[in-house]
Design a protein around this motif. Structure first.
Motif, PDB file in Angstrom:
ATOM      1  N   ALA A  60     -58.959 -41.048 -28.656  1.00 12.55           N
ATOM      2  CA  ALA A  60     -60.132 -40.163 -28.610  1.00 12.55           C
ATOM      3  C   ALA A  60     -60.293 -39.557 -27.219  1.00 12.55           C
ATOM      4  N   PHE A  61     -60.137 -40.369 -26.208  1.00 12.47           N
ATOM      5  CA  PHE A  61     -60.284 -39.909 -24.823  1.00 12.47           C
ATOM      6  C   PHE A  61     -59.130 -38.982 -24.444  1.00 12.47           C
ATOM      7  N   ARG A  62     -57.916 -39.382 -24.765  1.00 13.86           N
ATOM      8  CA  ARG A  62     -56.735 -38.570 -24.451  1.00 13.86           C
ATOM      9  C   ARG A  62     -56.824 -37.198 -25.112  1.00 13.86           C
ATOM     10  N   THR A  63     -57.210 -37.164 -26.375  1.00 12.92           N
ATOM     11  CA  THR A  63     -57.334 -35.897 -27.091  1.00 12.92           C
ATOM     12  C   THR A  63     -58.396 -35.013 -26.457  1.00 12.92           C
ATOM     13  N   ALA A  64     -59.527 -35.594 -26.089  1.00 19.63           N
ATOM     14  CA  ALA A  64     -60.615 -34.837 -25.460  1.00 19.63           C
ATOM     15  C   ALA A  64     -60.159 -34.224 -24.145  1.00 19.63           C
ATOM     16  N   TRP A  69     -61.832 -30.442 -23.932  1.00 21.29           N
ATOM     17  CA  TRP A  69     -63.178 -30.458 -24.507  1.00 21.29           C
ATOM     18  C   TRP A  69     -64.252 -30.666 -23.445  1.00 21.29           C
ATOM     19  N   GLY A  70     -63.836 -31.056 -22.264  1.00 19.76           N
ATOM     20  CA  GLY A  70     -64.775 -31.195 -21.156  1.00 19.76           C
ATOM     21  C   GLY A  70     -64.807 -29.950 -20.286  1.00 19.76           C
ATOM     22  N   GLY A  71     -64.228 -28.870 -20.786  1.00 14.54           N
ATOM     23  CA  GLY A  71     -64.175 -27.624 -20.025  1.00 14.54           C
ATOM     24  C   GLY A  71     -63.018 -27.636 -19.043  1.00 14.54           C
ATOM     25  N   VAL A  72     -63.064 -26.722 -18.100  1.00 11.32           N
ATOM     26  CA  VAL A  72     -61.968 -26.599 -17.140  1.00 11.32           C
ATOM     27  C   VAL A  72     -61.851 -27.828 -16.235  1.00 11.32           C
ATOM     28  N   ALA A  73     -62.885 -28.625 -16.164  1.00 10.72           N
ATOM     29  CA  ALA A  73     -62.884 -29.823 -15.321  1.00 10.72           C
ATOM     30  C   ALA A  73     -62.562 -31.094 -16.115  1.00 10.72           C
ATOM     31  N   SER A  74     -61.916 -30.955 -17.254  1.00  4.79           N
ATOM     32  CA  SER A  74     -61.629 -32.129 -18.092  1.00  4.79           C
ATOM     33  C   SER A  74     -60.837 -33.199 -17.345  1.00  4.79           C
ATOM     34  N   ASN A  75     -59.813 -32.799 -16.617  1.00  2.00           N
ATOM     35  CA  ASN A  75     -59.014 -33.785 -15.882  1.00  2.00           C
ATOM     36  C   ASN A  75     -59.835 -34.472 -14.794  1.00  2.00           C
ATOM     37  N   GLU A  76     -60.680 -33.721 -14.109  1.00  2.00           N
ATOM     38  CA  GLU A  76     -61.535 -34.301 -13.073  1.00  2.00           C
ATOM     39  C   GLU A  76     -62.543 -35.276 -13.689  1.00  2.00           C
ATOM     40  N   LYS A  77     -63.050 -34.942 -14.871  1.00  2.00           N
ATOM     41  CA  LYS A  77     -63.979 -35.839 -15.563  1.00  2.00           C
ATOM     42  C   LYS A  77     -63.277 -37.130 -15.978  1.00  2.00           C
ATOM     43  N   TYR A 110     -70.545 -41.358 -21.994  1.00  5.08           N
ATOM     44  CA  TYR A 110     -69.774 -40.435 -21.160  1.00  5.08           C
ATOM     45  C   TYR A 110     -68.957 -39.472 -22.024  1.00  5.08           C
ATOM     46  N   LEU A 111     -68.296 -39.994 -23.050  1.00  2.00           N
ATOM     47  CA  LEU A 111     -67.512 -39.116 -23.911  1.00  2.00           C
ATOM     48  C   LEU A 111     -68.398 -38.108 -24.632  1.00  2.00           C
ATOM     49  N   GLU A 112     -69.575 -38.554 -25.046  1.00  2.00           N
ATOM     50  CA  GLU A 112     -70.485 -37.636 -25.743  1.00  2.00           C
ATOM     51  C   GLU A 112     -71.034 -36.574 -24.795  1.00  2.00           C
ATOM     52  N   GLU A 113     -71.480 -36.992 -23.609  1.00  2.00           N
ATOM     53  CA  GLU A 113     -72.107 -36.045 -22.686  1.00  2.00           C
ATOM     54  C   GLU A 113     -71.110 -35.122 -22.001  1.00  2.00           C
ATOM     55  N   GLU A 114     -69.950 -35.637 -21.645  1.00  2.00           N
ATOM     56  CA  GLU A 114     -69.003 -34.841 -20.863  1.00  2.00           C
ATOM     57  C   GLU A 114     -67.944 -34.131 -21.706  1.00  2.00           C
ATOM     58  N   PHE A 115     -67.660 -34.649 -22.905  1.00  2.00           N
ATOM     59  CA  PHE A 115     -66.602 -34.070 -23.748  1.00  2.00           C
ATOM     60  C   PHE A 115     -67.089 -33.690 -25.144  1.00  2.00           C
ATOM     61  N   SER A 116     -68.363 -33.895 -25.416  1.00  2.00           N
ATOM     62  CA  SER A 116     -68.945 -33.611 -26.738  1.00  2.00           C
ATOM     63  C   SER A 116     -68.226 -34.358 -27.858  1.00  2.00           C
ATOM     64  N   VAL A 117     -67.831 -35.584 -27.576  1.00  2.00           N
ATOM     65  CA  VAL A 117     -67.147 -36.425 -28.559  1.00  2.00           C
ATOM     66  C   VAL A 117     -68.099 -37.544 -28.972  1.00  2.00           C
ATOM     67  N   VAL A 118     -68.369 -37.620 -30.274  1.00  2.00           N
ATOM     68  CA  VAL A 118     -69.183 -38.708 -30.815  1.00  2.00           C
ATOM     69  C   VAL A 118     -68.217 -39.685 -31.482  1.00  2.00           C
ATOM     70  N   LEU A 119     -68.139 -40.865 -30.912  1.00  2.00           N
ATOM     71  CA  LEU A 119     -67.213 -41.874 -31.428  1.00  2.00           C
ATOM     72  C   LEU A 119     -67.819 -42.570 -32.639  1.00  2.00           C
ATOM     73  N   GLU A 120     -67.064 -42.634 -33.711  1.00  2.00           N
ATOM     74  CA  GLU A 120     -67.521 -43.302 -34.923  1.00  2.00           C
ATOM     75  C   GLU A 120     -66.573 -44.413 -35.346  1.00  2.00           C
ATOM     76  N   ASP A 121     -65.550 -44.662 -34.534  1.00  3.15           N
ATOM     77  CA  ASP A 121     -64.532 -45.650 -34.894  1.00  3.15           C
ATOM     78  C   ASP A 121     -64.629 -46.950 -34.107  1.00  3.15           C
ATOM     79  N   ASP A 122     -65.681 -47.085 -33.306  1.00  7.54           N
ATOM     80  CA  ASP A 122     -65.873 -48.275 -32.468  1.00  7.54           C
ATOM     81  C   ASP A 122     -64.768 -48.471 -31.440  1.00  7.54           C
TER      82      ASP A 122
END
Length: 148
Positions: A60-64, A69-77, A110-122
């Motif tokens: 999930a994190f790698r894909t984001a 998905w975190g914008g141009v600063a995804s790597n920095e995030k 962090y994933l939700e706020e910075e990458f707009s990813v809502v984790l549903e798989d625990d």
């Protein structure tokens, strides 16, 4: 958020580790350092390498990050999250500054706020458990988990 605490038995632990970081099997005896030879620097380096591997393997994190998905600063995030985890786990302190439940909440938020990813798989729970286990093991000179 209320969490139930369950002791992980060996089977669940192996499942979590293989789910999060793959199915690499190593000779664990080659990854254990005698306590008289263990340094804070060695434990820290092994732990940090292991955290980096866990985060890179977390789909999930790698894909984001890779999808931007975190914008141009995804790597920095991504680097900020990694650095933040390092700061929370310092062998020079008596214990980590977060427990497993705080870490899993921090990861999910962090994933939700910075990458707009809502984790549903625990998966944040699995990642947090592996990081805490790895910190404990590396602190005892057992690098088998950090090297998987």
């Amino acid at each position: 958020m209320k969490h139930e605490h369950h002791e992980a038995d060996g089977e669940r632990e192996s499942f979590l580790i293989s789910t999060v970081i793959g199915h690499v099997v190593m000779n664990s005896t080659a990854c254990v350092v005698p306590s008289e030879q263990l340094t804070v620097e060695a434990a820290t380096a092994e732990f940090q390498a292991g955290v980096t591997a866990v985060l890179r393997s977390w789909s999930a994190f790698r894909t984001a990050v890779e999808s931007g998905w975190g914008g141009v600063a995804s790597n920095e995030k991504a680097e900020f999250l990694r650095s933040h985890i390092f700061e929370c786990f310092d062998y020079k302190k008596s214990k980590p500054s977060v427990d497993v439940y705080e870490l899993e909440d921090n990861l999910a938020i962090y994933l939700e706020e910075e990458f707009s990813v809502v984790l549903e798989d625990d998966s944040e729970k699995q990642v947090a458990e592996v990081i805490l286990k790895m910190f404990d093991m590396c602190g005892k000179g057992d690098f088998s988990l950090s090297r998987q």
